[in-house]
Design an enzyme around this catalytic site. Structure first.
Site, PDB file in Angstrom:
ATOM      1  N   ASP A  46      48.571  92.624 -41.384  1.00 13.97           N
ATOM      2  CA  ASP A  46      49.727  91.920 -41.946  1.00 13.97           C
ATOM      3  C   ASP A  46      50.767  91.509 -40.917  1.00 13.97           C
ATOM      4  O   ASP A  46      51.843  91.036 -41.275  1.00 13.97           O
ATOM      5  CB  ASP A  46      50.395  92.791 -43.022  1.00 13.97           C
ATOM      6  N   GLU A  47      50.467  91.658 -39.636  1.00 12.03           N
ATOM      7  CA  GLU A  47      51.417  91.284 -38.586  1.00 12.03           C
ATOM      8  C   GLU A  47      50.713  90.485 -37.509  1.00 12.03           C
ATOM      9  O   GLU A  47      49.548  90.718 -37.226  1.00 12.03           O
ATOM     10  CB  GLU A  47      52.050  92.524 -37.938  1.00 12.03           C
ATOM     11  N   ASP A  95      55.768  89.299 -39.845  1.00 10.30           N
ATOM     12  CA  ASP A  95      55.391  90.510 -40.587  1.00 10.30           C
ATOM     13  C   ASP A  95      55.443  90.202 -42.080  1.00 10.30           C
ATOM     14  O   ASP A  95      56.514  89.895 -42.628  1.00 10.30           O
ATOM     15  CB  ASP A  95      56.363  91.638 -40.236  1.00 10.30           C
TER      16      ASP A  95
END
Length: 413
Positions: free
Chosen positions: A105-106, A9
């Site tokens: 974003d993960e 993350d």
């Protein structure tokens, strides 16, 4: 043998990318947000100093500035974020071909079959990824390491920023069970509230609860959450090239002025239904249920859904169902700030009408005419652009500057 899964993350992703070119702002409270002059002006991301002031993602700009008067606001650059997301996932791909992005974003990484190539220590591999992303891209990661996807994500959330957390077979009960129910993936406010009525507030209490009780409260989602709380999640990590089946197609609109009449609401809903129906047809899908959500100026949300008597991807039929739901939820002139329309229970099979109305024997023929009409509209838009034609619901009034926002497809871990 247990799988070994990482959840990576990127910390304060949008804000971190913006600060790469604005290093003088690093120690100041900074947030990336939508247009401050628009009613869509919400906080998209914040850095650690802003977080320390209590600024939260998805709150309005005025709420954030009330907490942090010195908050520096930066506009988003979504193309740049996509570029960095691609670069980060390319680094992940050097360690395994099983990389599943979860948003921009993960990502989950299944390193079960490849970790021996990198020393065989999952925590060390996580630390190496953090060092590489920080050194090569200037961004920081929090990484969770576990034997399933849900616990790996819990691990990445457990300590931030720039940390590695291992949730293993030996320690998972000690780490996971004291956490609130809302910590786990997909346990939203409604599920938390329903469980809290029976004294179920922690994941340990959820794990110890009777499965029948939880299923009775939350249906299939209850079984999934109960299994996750008991460490039984077995969902695979999907490689990037393997697309997950679409679970829903939806759009929402925040209006520049509150809607207070049924005509205004119908026109707003019509635009959303038009967009949702077009996306269904584009993907060769039909829906068998429709969900509508409303938000008032106080940010109070309410939603309802209904099943249809057949599958459809026609705007008119979605609109009829949506307005039936809205009429049951809302009474004019109560103001509406946002409407969402979502097509659910998707299928690639067209189902004909269930003939229930003896006074409407021509319904199948009407369905065929609507199908041809909306396909013709699709063809015109594909050739000349979306604005070339619209259905006759009107465009005047407070909808004239409305912006539509595509809802992300629902995902399962």
């Amino acid at each position: 043998m247990d799988r070994v899964i990482l959840h990576c993350d990127l910390n304060s992703f949008y804000a971190s990318v913006e600060l790469l070119s604005r290093p003088e702002l690093r120690e100041l409270p900074v947030a990336v947000c939508g247009d401050p002059a628009s009613r869509k002006g919400i906080i998209l991301a914040k850095n650690e100093p802003a977080k320390a002031c209590g600024v939260k993602t998805a709150e309005t700009i005025w709420q954030a500035r009330r907490k942090c008067p010195d908050l520096v606001l930066l506009p988003p650059h979504h193309g740049l974020y996509r570029e960095f997301s691609h670069l980060v996932n390319a680094i992940y791909g050097q360690y395994t071909d099983l990389v599943e992005p979860f948003g921009i974003d993960e990502s989950w990484l299944d390193i079960t079959g490849s970790m021996h190539l990198f020393g065989g220590d999952a925590a060390a591999i996580a630390d190496e990824l953090r060092r590489r992303v920080r050194g090569e891209l200037g961004l920081t990661l929090s990484v969770g390491v576990s034997f399933n996807k849900v616990f790996a994500k819990l691990g990445s959330d457990y300590r931030k920023p720039d940390a590695t957390t291992v949730i293993s077979r030996e320690n998972w009960r000690e780490i996971v069970w004291p956490l609130p129910v809302g910590s786990i993936l997909f346990a939203g406010p409604a599920a938390q509230k329903a469980l809290a009525q029976y004294g179920i507030r922690t994941l340990g209490q959820l794990a110890a609860a009777d499965l029948g009780l939880v299923e009775g409260l939350l249906g299939k989602m209850g079984r999934q959450l109960w299994r996750c709380a008991n460490g039984l999640d077995d969902a695979p990590v999907r490689p990037q090239h393997e697309k997950e089946p679409v679970k829903s197609v939806g759009n929402s609109s925040t209006f520049p002025d509150n809607l207070t009449t049924r005509d205004q609401v119908r026109r707003g809903a019509a635009r959303l239904c038009d967009s949702v129906a077009a996306r269904l047809r584009q993907q060769g899908l039909y829906c068998r249920a429709v969900q509508v959500g409303l938000r008032d100026p106080s940010f109070h949300n309410i939603s309802r859904q209904k099943h249809l008597g057949h599958s459809t991807h026609l705007m008119r039929e979605l609109l009829e169902a949506a307005m039936e739901l809205i009429d049951g939820l809302w009474r004019p002139p109560s103001p509406i700030r946002l409407i969402s329309v979502t097509a659910l229970d998707l299928t690639d099979t067209r189902e004909t009408y269930e003939q229930t109305d003896l006074f409407a024997p021509d319904q199948p023929a009407l369905d065929e005419r609507r199908e041809r009409l909306e396909q013709a509209v699709d063809n015109l838009r594909a050739k000349y652009g979306r604005q070339i034609i619209s259905f006759g619901e009107g465009t005047a009034g407070p909808l004239s500057h409305e912006g539509e926002e595509e809802s992300p497809e629902l995902k399962k871990p």
